[in-house]
Design a protein around this motif. Structure first.
Motif, PDB file in Angstrom:
ATOM      1  N   THR A 158      17.359  33.077  86.418  1.00 41.37           N
ATOM      2  CA  THR A 158      18.435  33.594  87.218  1.00 41.37           C
ATOM      3  C   THR A 158      19.912  33.793  86.556  1.00 41.37           C
ATOM      4  O   THR A 158      20.526  34.607  86.328  1.00 41.37           O
TER       5      THR A 158
ATOM      6  N   VAL B 174      21.229  30.534  93.492  1.00 38.08           N
ATOM      7  CA  VAL B 174      20.457  30.043  92.510  1.00 38.08           C
ATOM      8  C   VAL B 174      19.149  29.265  92.935  1.00 38.08           C
ATOM      9  O   VAL B 174      17.947  29.735  92.427  1.00 38.08           O
TER      10      VAL B 174
ATOM     11  N   ALA C 222      15.275  30.861  92.023  1.00 36.05           N
ATOM     12  CA  ALA C 222      14.701  29.974  91.284  1.00 36.05           C
ATOM     13  C   ALA C 222      13.386  30.007  91.971  1.00 36.05           C
ATOM     14  O   ALA C 222      12.200  29.687  91.157  1.00 36.05           O
ATOM     15  N   TYR C 223      13.129  29.575  93.377  1.00 37.01           N
ATOM     16  CA  TYR C 223      12.053  29.539  93.879  1.00 37.01           C
ATOM     17  C   TYR C 223      11.197  31.050  93.526  1.00 37.01           C
ATOM     18  O   TYR C 223       9.972  30.958  93.608  1.00 37.01           O
TER      19      TYR C 223
ATOM     20  N   ILE D 288      21.250  23.194  87.146  1.00 37.95           N
ATOM     21  CA  ILE D 288      20.007  23.898  87.557  1.00 37.95           C
ATOM     22  C   ILE D 288      18.980  22.923  87.064  1.00 37.95           C
ATOM     23  O   ILE D 288      17.899  22.505  87.503  1.00 37.95           O
TER      24      ILE D 288
ATOM     25  N   PHE E 160      10.738  25.497  89.117  1.00 38.26           N
ATOM     26  CA  PHE E 160      12.065  25.759  89.866  1.00 38.26           C
ATOM     27  C   PHE E 160      13.085  25.827  88.661  1.00 38.26           C
ATOM     28  O   PHE E 160      14.105  26.732  89.011  1.00 38.26           O
ATOM     29  N   LYS E 161      12.877  24.911  87.844  1.00 35.92           N
ATOM     30  CA  LYS E 161      14.015  25.013  86.811  1.00 35.92           C
ATOM     31  C   LYS E 161      13.981  26.139  85.794  1.00 35.92           C
ATOM     32  O   LYS E 161      15.125  26.759  85.600  1.00 35.92           O
TER      33      LYS E 161
ATOM     34  N   GLY F 265      12.914  28.956  86.821  1.00 34.23           N
ATOM     35  CA  GLY F 265      13.272  30.123  87.559  1.00 34.23           C
ATOM     36  C   GLY F 265      14.933  30.232  87.724  1.00 34.23           C
ATOM     37  O   GLY F 265      15.331  31.241  87.588  1.00 34.23           O
ATOM     38  N   GLY F 266      15.399  29.056  87.725  1.00 32.55           N
ATOM     39  CA  GLY F 266      16.898  28.907  87.560  1.00 32.55           C
ATOM     40  C   GLY F 266      17.325  29.261  86.319  1.00 32.55           C
ATOM     41  O   GLY F 266      18.339  30.037  86.257  1.00 32.55           O
ATOM     42  N   TYR F 267      16.752  29.266  85.426  1.00 31.18           N
ATOM     43  CA  TYR F 267      17.336  29.576  83.783  1.00 31.18           C
ATOM     44  C   TYR F 267      17.111  31.112  83.770  1.00 31.18           C
ATOM     45  O   TYR F 267      18.205  31.970  83.352  1.00 31.18           O
TER      46      TYR F 267
ATOM     47  N   SER G  16       9.742  31.286  90.361  1.00 28.72           N
ATOM     48  CA  SER G  16       8.585  30.306  90.374  1.00 28.72           C
ATOM     49  C   SER G  16       7.221  30.923  91.200  1.00 28.72           C
ATOM     50  O   SER G  16       6.114  30.813  90.505  1.00 28.72           O
TER      51      SER G  16
END
Length: 507
Positions: A377, A353, A357-358, A193, A370-371, A373-375, A361
């Motif tokens: 998730t 992921v 993530a998007y 991520i 995006f990053k 958002g991944g966290y 965001s």
């Protein structure tokens, strides 16, 4: 984040780089709550994915434990092996069509799924379906992370003689070592991520041939070890004359097919997140056609065939590949489970992921990258207690898979109706990032899209509540409708959207 804009044009000639160094097009006068570098259209320089990369992406996603076990649920419901495999193949051939069609928008315009949604749901209304898709992915993220953690747990016990087994922790239902293994595998996802979509493409491309080889090697091992695939492949369908479920084939086939479609109904929506980096429409179409239906059917067959061999080898059918790897003995345990770990993380990163993530965001682009958002998730994936979702095959197939397909089918219907039938694939890209443009103003919350979404999901609600055990005794018509959940949702929402929005959208 910098809000770089190109002067004098809706889509600027200037480019900005996202947090991973990938170039995107700047947007003139974009609203900060609709734009960041991650959501901006991919620049021509960023479109580097050929058909082989997209096919590898799909192979990496297809080869996973849930795919291996898909046919198991159908066999347990009474199908013979070829009926189960053909159901998997047909379901994926069906979902391939909307996958390619929705993917067209990403390849043509370079935009991710949450931005595409603004065309039919409005610049603000798009947050609702994007969040719905993201939360489903969080559930899948948790399931696959649990599977990978279980593989690590089995490896440790195989190497230590079950030294790490313990009593279940209160409230969790799993022991300390299982919890630690789950968190370790979760932490591995965090690394990818942190390094973005290009690191995911790199992993998928390298792992695809390895995963195909390992699947075929497992098939060969089972055949040799058992001296054939055993009696299961010759067991007749339970729906035939004299069978335990004589005459009930269609009652199982229809919801089973819907569940197979539902398996990738998530990716059918957010496939623009990947096709936005495709070199051409040809690359995205060929890549998906090569990478999805046949590998799904092949891996489902491997699951059935290897399980049939375990009846001879171990005296009982073992559907769970993690449990099977633990029974192999010797160094083969480590090799098999390493392959499982690779298969699981490639699926999880690409399928579960990127979309949320998007999506997260998109809720607040100026604050959530995006990053980040991944966290988010990854955090939700833990909180959902994924091991609870996998307690029974029936609940997995007919509550989880069909349940969310009833939610996501309507979104697919609205996207297809809007993008192809109303707008003829033409979008005003600049206005997708402005509240005062074509998709904003009185359409910030596009009533046509929101009403169609509710109308598409509503017919399946009684059947879902019944399947989930929340209500009992609903009329049979609702049970039948629920069996066709994805198809019903897609069709109803598309028709309602066209009736409400037809003639109003500018092509």
């Amino acid at each position: 984040m910098s809000q770089g804009h190109a002067a004098g044009s809706a889509v600027g000639g200037q480019t900005v780089s996202d947090e991973f160094g990938v170039a995107h097009l700047a947007i003139a006068n974009a609203d900060p709550d609709l734009w960041n570098e991650d959501l901006a259209p991919a620049s021509p320089a960023a479109r580097t994915w050929d058909w082989k990369a997209i096919a590898a992406l799909w192979v990496g996603m297809v080869v996973c434990v849930p795919t291996y076990m898909l046919a198991a649920g159908l066999v347990s419901e009474g199908m013979n092996w070829w009926q189960a495999v053909l159901t998997v193949l047909l379901g994926n051939a069906i979902v391939l069509l909307p996958m390619m069609l929705i993917g067209h928008a990403g390849a043509k315009h370079g935009i991710p799924f949450p931005v595409l949604l603004r065309s039919s749901f409005g610049t603000s209304g798009a947050k609702i379906p994007a969040l719905a898709r993201g939360l489903v992915a969080c559930g899948w993220f948790g399931i696959n992370t649990w599977v990978g953690g279980s593989a690590i747990y089995v490896i440790l016990n195989a190497l230590t003689g079950d030294a790490v087994k313990g009593t279940p922790l209160p409230g969790l239902g799993i022991d300390l070592a299982q919890t630690v293994c789950f968190l370790l595998f979760w932490a591995l996802h965090i690394w990818f991520i942190r390094h973005g979509t290009e690191s995911i493409r790199w992993l998928e491309t390298l792992s695809a041939p390895f995963l195909i080889f390992m699947g075929l090697a497992l098939l060969a091992w089972a055949y040799i070890k058992a001296g054939g695939f055993g009696a299961m492949l010759s067991t007749p369908s339970a729906f035939g004359p004299g069978g335990a479920k004589e005459g009930q084939f269609w009652a199982v086939f229809v919801p089973g097919l819907t569940a197979m479609v539902g398996f990738w109904a998530t990716m059918a929506l957010n496939i623009p997140d990947f096709t936005r980096f495709a070199k051409s429409q040809r690359d995205q179409i060929i890549g998906q056609a090569v990478g999805l239906p046949l590998p799904m059917a092949l891996f489902a067959f491997i699951g059935v065939a290897v399980t049939s061999a375990t009846v001879t080898i171990f005296g009982e059918p073992i559907w769970d590949p993690v449990a099977l790897a633990g029974r192999m003995g010797g160094f083969g345990v480590v090799i098999a489970l390493f392959a499982l770990l690779v298969a699981t993380i490639t699926t999880n990163l690409a399928a579960n992921v990127v979309a949320p993530a998007y999506g997260f965001s998109n809720l607040s682009p100026s604050k959530i990258s995006f990053k980040m958002g991944g966290y988010i998730t990854a955090g939700i994936g833990i909180a959902m207690f994924p091991w609870k979702l996998l307690e029974t095959a029936g609940a997995y197939l007919f509550t989880w898979l069909i349940g969310y397909s009833a939610l996501l089918g309507p979104i697919a219907g609205i996207l297809l109706a809007d993008y192809f039938l109303l707008r003829k694939t033409n979008l005003n890209i600049g206005d997708l990032f402005r509240h005062d443009g074509e998709y904003g103003g009185d359409k910030r919350w596009n009533k046509a899209g929101l009403i169609a979404f509710v109308a598409g999901a509503l017919p399946c609600l009684p059947g879902f509540l019944n399947a989930a055990g929340l209500v009992s005794g609903v009329p049979g018509i609702f049970v039948s409708i629920y069996g066709y959940a994805w198809f019903v949702g897609l069709g109803v929402s598309a028709v309602v959207y066209l009736l409400l929005a037809g003639g109003k959208a500018r092509a």
